[in-house]
Enzyme design. Structure first.
Site, mmCIF file in Angstrom:
data_model
loop_
_atom_site.group_PDB
_atom_site.id
_atom_site.type_symbol
_atom_site.label_atom_id
_atom_site.label_comp_id
_atom_site.label_asym_id
_atom_site.label_seq_id
_atom_site.Cartn_x
_atom_site.Cartn_y
_atom_site.Cartn_z
ATOM 1 N N GLU A 1 0.886 -1.317 -0.073
ATOM 2 C CA GLU A 1 0.082 -0.012 -0.001
ATOM 3 C C GLU A 1 0.874 1.217 -0.177
ATOM 4 O OE1 GLU A 1 -0.276 -2.416 1.977
ATOM 5 O OE2 GLU A 1 -2.469 -3.297 2.278
ATOM 6 N N PRO B 1 12.699 -13.920 0.718
ATOM 7 C CA PRO B 1 11.602 -13.733 1.481
ATOM 8 C C PRO B 1 10.867 -12.437 1.774
ATOM 9 C CG PRO B 1 13.624 -13.864 2.594
ATOM 10 C CD PRO B 1 13.788 -14.065 1.076
ATOM 11 N N ARG B 2 9.524 -12.463 1.749
ATOM 12 C CA ARG B 2 8.799 -11.102 2.092
ATOM 13 C C ARG B 2 9.198 -10.476 3.006
ATOM 14 N NH1 ARG B 2 5.855 -7.384 -0.803
ATOM 15 N NH2 ARG B 2 4.217 -6.659 0.501
ATOM 16 N N GLY C 1 14.624 -4.077 -0.167
ATOM 17 C CA GLY C 1 14.801 -3.211 -1.425
ATOM 18 C C GLY C 1 15.483 -3.434 -2.500
ATOM 19 N N GLU C 2 15.890 -5.048 -2.608
ATOM 20 C CA GLU C 2 16.538 -5.260 -3.662
ATOM 21 C C GLU C 2 16.000 -6.152 -4.759
ATOM 22 O OE1 GLU C 2 21.255 -5.065 -2.959
ATOM 23 O OE2 GLU C 2 20.307 -6.776 -1.654
ATOM 24 N N ASN D 1 2.181 -8.685 -5.717
ATOM 25 C CA ASN D 1 1.980 -7.717 -6.804
ATOM 26 C C ASN D 1 2.767 -8.322 -8.193
ATOM 27 O OD1 ASN D 1 1.182 -5.958 -8.850
ATOM 28 N ND2 ASN D 1 2.355 -4.505 -7.463
ATOM 29 N N PRO D 2 2.068 -9.109 -9.007
ATOM 30 C CA PRO D 2 2.662 -9.477 -10.053
ATOM 31 C C PRO D 2 3.036 -8.648 -11.086
ATOM 32 C CG PRO D 2 0.325 -9.686 -10.267
ATOM 33 C CD PRO D 2 0.443 -9.183 -9.092
ATOM 34 N N LEU D 3 2.776 -7.379 -10.984
ATOM 35 C CA LEU D 3 3.070 -6.065 -11.966
ATOM 36 C C LEU D 3 4.535 -5.796 -11.628
ATOM 37 C CD1 LEU D 3 0.068 -3.783 -12.230
ATOM 38 C CD2 LEU D 3 0.920 -5.656 -13.820
ATOM 39 N N GLU D 4 5.205 -6.013 -10.447
ATOM 40 C CA GLU D 4 6.538 -5.737 -10.266
ATOM 41 C C GLU D 4 7.476 -6.304 -11.230
ATOM 42 O OE1 GLU D 4 6.239 -4.578 -5.505
ATOM 43 O OE2 GLU D 4 7.080 -6.274 -6.094
#
Length: 432
Positions: free
Chosen positions: A70, A279-280, A317-318, A343-346
């Site tokens: 978000e 990992p998330r 952030g990588e 998010n699959p758009l990344e």
């Protein structure tokens, strides 16, 4: 625009408020426990109690985004608003340490000086009131489905114009809210603007008490490509050469074991295969390294060996780096129930072929668009199906190119969403 008339408190909202007041001492203990687990910043616990206000002079817009996805989705919105209102200042609140850190990394330098971050106060009436008294925002924007009764009640009491943007409400959540419809109506009726991701979301929101809800599209369509340090990208490309590389991105507990088994199946067919697991929650890296012997870790300064192996990208952030290096990417939180997906758009924006597990309900519309356009592959459950899908993409260049091309078209299709949301938000702000 006519302000919505606040509804009187319902029995459910009154019960919530009383329970929150009585449980405040327990929440203090809870916060200290979260500090020990790395889920809170010890020196900033006061923010969770509504303390630490430092209101800037002039017009202030408050935006609340619960977590990583978000908070990153509002970056294009912030840039548009900052350009159109040069004197506008921003307060951004989030609920997780990771989202705060990523926001700091991703804010453009020209915007960073106009944005202040705070952790959102917990939904205790006194803490919410203290927060609003200190910051006195001229308008507030809530993102997706982060709705807290006492915080919203405090904002309404102070007459803060409210917007709910990029709103989503699953059928399951809508059914749950029907057990306390008065509370739902009280919260939703306080929003002057409700912009939903899809028409289905808008319909469910209207049924629960947001009569003006309308579909405006998904802000995640408008997010910029994930950044990368070009020198680091060049260094990795030189090191990896022509090695086959794939990425399991934003994985959640249980998925790493499936990925490791898929790697073992593929390594015999693809010499030198490098499987990167991001990992998330990077803090899980040490535990994952113990569970997956022989794994090298980014956070430890290690580099992958020359032989086939697993590499943990357990840093923050990588993902932009590893999506650019990978010949295919599984988007995590989709392999195992309950899932929901990330998010699959990344990866789509960066030309990395997209693989999705069976459980993508949090991104149902985006997923359907990608699959219908041929911009993603749906992977069946289990390591064997995952290995087959990854192997096919890594060894069939034409198939990979088709996935990249179609996914890129989908990612670019809704670039105007942020502008539409910005127009609606600007209408809430006082005149210059």
């Amino acid at each position: 625009m006519t302000a919505p008339q606040p509804r009187s408190a319902t029995p459910a909202s009154l019960a919530w408020s009383v329970a929150a007041r009585l449980s405040a001492p327990l929440w203090r203990l809870h916060l200290r426990g979260r500090v020990r687990r790395g889920k809170e910043v010890a020196g900033r616990l006061g923010e969770r109690r509504g303390e630490g206000a430092d209101r800037p002079v002039g017009t202030l817009l408050w935006l609340h985004a619960a977590s990583v996805g978000e908070s990153l989705s509002i970056l294009p919105l912030l840039e548009i608003l900052a350009e159109r209102r040069p004197a506008l200042r921003f307060l951004v609140t989030t609920g997780t340490v990771t989202s705060a850190e990523l926001l700091g990394h991703r804010l453009p330098p020209a915007l960073a000086g106009r944005v202040q971050h705070r952790f959102v106060p917990l939904d205790v009436p006194g803490w919410a009131g203290r927060f609003l008294d200190g910051w006195r925002p001229d308008a507030a924007v809530f993102v997706e489905s982060e709705l807290w009764p006492n915080l919203l009640a405090a904002a309404r009491t102070q007459g803060v114009p409210l917007a709910l943007v990029n709103a989503r409400l699953s059928a399951h959540s809508a059914r749950a809210w029907r057990w306390c419809p008065g509370m739902a109506r009280t919260m939703l009726s306080g929003f002057r603007v409700v912009l939903a991701q899809t028409e289905a979301d808008a319909e469910r929101l209207r049924a629960l008490g947001a009569p003006t809800a309308r579909a405006a599209g998904n802000l995640k369509y408008a997010s910029p490509p994930l950044p990368v340090e070009e020198a680091e990208l060049a260094r990795w490309r030189a090191r990896l050469g022509t090695r086959p590389v794939w990425l399991a991105a934003s994985t959640h507990p249980g998925e790493e074991a499936v990925v490791a088994e898929a790697h073992a199946r593929l390594a015999t067919r693809l010499p030198g295969l490098l499987t990167v697991i991001a990992p998330r929650h990077p803090e899980r890296g040490a535990a994952l390294a113990r569970d997956l012997p022989g794994t090298t870790r980014r956070s430890a300064g290690e580099l992958p060996g020359d032989a086939a192996g697993l590499f943990l990208a357990d840093t923050l952030g990588e993902l932009g780096l590893f999506y650019r290096l990978a010949g295919a990417a599984l988007v995590g939180r989709s392999l195992l129930p309950p899932g929901g997906g990330q998010n699959p758009l990344e990866p789509a924006r960066l030309g990395c072929p997209v693989l999705l597990g069976p459980h993508t309900g949090n991104f149902a519309e985006i997923t359907e668009r990608l699959l219908s356009a041929g911009g993603a592959l749906r992977v069946g459950p289990g390591a064997a199906a995952l290995a087959d899908a990854v192997g096919a993409v890594l060894t069939e260049p034409e198939r990979a190119a088709g996935l990249r091309r179609a996914a890129g078209q989908v990612a670019a299709a809704a670039s105007g969403v942020a502008e539409a949301v910005a127009e609606a938000v600007m209408a809430l702000l006082p005149d210059r």
